[in-house]
Design a protein around this motif. Structure first.
Motif, mmCIF file in Angstrom:
data_model
loop_
_atom_site.group_PDB
_atom_site.id
_atom_site.type_symbol
_atom_site.label_atom_id
_atom_site.label_comp_id
_atom_site.label_asym_id
_atom_site.label_seq_id
_atom_site.Cartn_x
_atom_site.Cartn_y
_atom_site.Cartn_z
ATOM 1 N N GLY A 163 0.790 -1.227 0.000
ATOM 2 C CA GLY A 163 0.000 0.000 0.000
ATOM 3 C C GLY A 163 0.824 1.281 0.000
ATOM 4 N N SER A 164 2.135 1.123 -0.213
ATOM 5 C CA SER A 164 3.019 2.297 -0.213
ATOM 6 C C SER A 164 2.993 2.964 -1.584
ATOM 7 C CB SER A 164 4.447 1.853 0.124
ATOM 8 O OG SER A 164 5.348 2.911 -0.067
ATOM 9 N N GLN A 165 2.612 4.222 -1.623
ATOM 10 C CA GLN A 165 2.542 4.912 -2.914
ATOM 11 C C GLN A 165 2.968 6.368 -2.798
ATOM 12 O OE1 GLN A 165 -1.275 4.675 -5.024
ATOM 13 N NE2 GLN A 165 -0.102 4.108 -6.830
ATOM 14 N N ASN A 166 3.870 6.751 -3.673
ATOM 15 C CA ASN A 166 4.396 8.119 -3.702
ATOM 16 C C ASN A 166 4.874 8.577 -2.324
ATOM 17 O OD1 ASN A 166 3.712 8.298 -6.460
ATOM 18 N ND2 ASN A 166 1.603 8.774 -5.914
ATOM 19 N N GLU A 170 -0.934 3.815 2.950
ATOM 20 C CA GLU A 170 -2.271 3.558 2.418
ATOM 21 C C GLU A 170 -3.380 4.138 3.304
ATOM 22 O OE1 GLU A 170 -2.603 -0.744 2.175
ATOM 23 O OE2 GLU A 170 -3.393 -0.897 4.194
ATOM 24 N N SER A 172 -3.580 7.120 4.676
ATOM 25 C CA SER A 172 -3.870 8.536 4.426
ATOM 26 C C SER A 172 -2.759 9.201 3.629
ATOM 27 C CB SER A 172 -4.039 9.261 5.764
ATOM 28 O OG SER A 172 -3.913 10.637 5.586
ATOM 29 N N GLN A 180 9.169 3.747 3.300
ATOM 30 C CA GLN A 180 9.778 4.553 2.236
ATOM 31 C C GLN A 180 10.877 5.410 2.870
ATOM 32 O OE1 GLN A 180 8.777 5.113 -1.426
ATOM 33 N NE2 GLN A 180 10.887 5.859 -1.264
#
Lengths: 222, 310
Positions: A163-166, A170, A172, A180
């Motif tokens: 769920g790690s994004q940018n 995940e 919020s 990261q």
């Protein structure tokens, strides 16, 4: 430091119902630094309570005071007479201070005015963030000085999850992905190879899961 | 053979595997599982039984897996780290094996914030890596995590749960540079097979698979490419906006928007994708995640030329 936040006034008023003379007691250490329960906040809360009492016609006498630390007996002993003169103490310390006061003044209701939130840092003026999960067995040397227990929403030791994004978690877009951050730092340190190792399951006995914790230091014990 | 499941047999024999997802109901209605099992039986090699997916309470993965098994379809029991500690996990693994379950997928689990009990406390005693390690040790070392042998008493026989162990990996989550390394960790920890997050961004998937092959991981683990048929452009846009760890190209959204029959377009996309991923070195099968659209799976499998199943 221990970071806390004052409870809503309505909740505090509800707690104080039935008491005629209340001592609002601040703590000049952690909660003063995070602007939740130091001298200034005592003064503010005292005023708010007096105004509210005048408005609704209830008779409430508010006494204001503060000590260096409510988690040390030497600072809360000297206020014995002042405490005795009140019906209740509204402590603006963290949960430890409230409990230590209640322990010393067993016949006096000691009420919490603060919600104790976490161990954290002042990130910028008015912004405090969590840093330590108090697991009792530090792993920061393995994770580039960034705590996976406190800063990953799932406390993963082998993250990041899917769920790690940018750079965000995940849960919020306002929450950094702890893993990261760990990845970035390890890369900066040239230690990425350490992240290829599987960190084994944690022994949680040193954490709260092992029951209430206690440290006894024979070398300094009196 | 480590567990002797149908899925393990097919993969070990070098055949192209097909798995699908079978989501348990938000009720105690066993018929839901039986109907879905009937739909999928003979069309896929095994079905993933999700474990309270997106943190919404559903029938337990073990219970639903047993119901599927009784209908003659092989389950892959999913287990997430969110809801159980190591005690409950090992206990459930023993129970699952005793009921005839032979495949298991070890997952981290979505945060409870997304589900219907956001005020719950989460567990995460272990992470997915440590869960894999534990299940492998139970199977291969015949010991519990604590080191005790898996036997009822000193005189009783050792009866260990022999499971074919799976894990997921998401090539589309960040940081990209860590995703193949994370897969390597899962292989090291005990994964026999991998099902990937659903692919919408084929170039990124290929890039990740190249790293995987360069690291030689495709020779150590069976990798199944995750696919998701989409019913409408709306669903796709929703996922693009709200589901973390997904890479959905704008071109695909446009394609779905321009389609006169979006459902058919969704099926076509997956069928095309199957042909594409079959060409990628290291891909040993596909995993079709037709969420609450299980009835489309037989059509996809047939149109992709994957029938009959071995």
């Amino acid at each position: 430091m221990i970071v806390g936040e004052r409870k809503p006034l309505s909740e505090i008023q509800e707690m104080l119902k039935g008491y005629k003379k209340v001592m609002v007691l601040g703590c000049r250490t952690c909660v003063a630094v995070c602007m939740a329960g130091g001298d200034k906040e005592v003064e503010l809360l005292g005023s708010l309570l007096r105004i509210a009492a005048t408005k609704d016609g209830s008779r409430l006498e508010v006494v204001e005071d503060a000590v260096e630390r409510q988690c040390d007996r030497e600072y809360i002993e000297p206020i014995r007479e002042k405490v005795a003169a009140c019906d209740a103490v509204l402590s603006m310390a963290c949960g430890c201070g409230v409990q230590f006061m209640a322990e010393l003044y067993a016949d006096k209701p000691v009420l919490p005015a603060i919600n104790t939130n976490f161990i954290g840092v002042t990130e910028s003026t008015g912004v405090w963030t969590e840093r330590c999960g108090q697991c009792g067995n530090c792993v920061l040397h393995l994770t580039g000085g960034i705590c996976p227990i406190a800063r990953c929403s799932k406390s993963l030791l082998n993250g990041p999850c899917g769920g790690s994004q940018n750079g965000k978690c995940e849960i919020s877009p306002d929450v950094d992905c702890g893993w990261q951050l760990i990845y970035n730092r390890m890369k900066q340190l040239g230690q990425l190879e350490k992240l290829a190792e599987v960190i084994p399951a944690k022994d949680w006995t040193t954490s709260r899961d092992g029951g209430p914790r206690k440290i006894v230091r024979e070398d300094v014990k009196i | 053979m480590k567990a002797g499941s149908n899925l393990e047999r097919i993969l070990t024999e070098g055949k192209f595997a097909v798995t699908a997802e079978l989501g348990p109901p938000k009720s105690a209605d066993a018929e839901v599982i039986r109907k879905k099992a009937d739909l999928l039986k003979g069309k896929v090699d095994a079905v993933n039984i999700t474990d309270n997916q997106t943190a919404i309470v559903r029938m337990s993965s073990i219970g639903a897996a047993k119901l599927a098994l009784d209908k003659g379809i092989e389950p892959i029991m999913q287990m997430v780290c969110r809801d159980r500690n190591r005690i409950a996990m090992q206990s459930d693994i023993l129970g699952a094996y005793a009921l005839g379950i032979r495949n298991m997928l070890c997952l981290t689990g979505d945060h409870q914030k997304f589900g219907n009990h956001p005020t719950a406390k989460n567990v995460f005693d272990l992470d997915s890596m440590q869960l894999l390690d534990m299940v492998k040790r139970m199977r291969d070392n015949k010991t519990f995590m604590c080191g005790d042998e898996i036997r009822n008493s000193k005189k009783a026989p050792v009866v260990e749960p022999k499971l074919f162990i799976g894990a997921a990996e998401n090539p589309f989550a960040h940081p990209y540079e860590f995703r193949a390394i994370r897969l390597a960790k899962k292989v090291k920890a005990g994964a026999d097979f991998i099902q990937t997050q659903c692919i919408f961004d084929l170039p990124r998937f290929k890039e990740w698979m190249k790293e995987v092959v360069d690291m030689g991981l495709h020779e150590k683990v069976f990798i199944l490419a995750g696919l998701m048929p989409i019913k409408s452009p709306k669903t796709l846009e929703y996922m693009k906006k709200n589901v973390a760890g997904m890479s959905i190209p704008d071109a695909l959204v446009e394609r779905m928007k321009g389609a006169s029959d979006p459902k058919e377009e969704g099926v076509k996309f997956v069928v095309e994708l199957i042909q594409e991923v079959k060409q990628i070195e290291g891909i040993r099968g596909v995993h079709i995640m037709a969420v609450e659209w299980e009835e489309v799976v037989p059509t996809i499998v047939e149109r992709a030329g994957l029938l009959p199943r071995p």
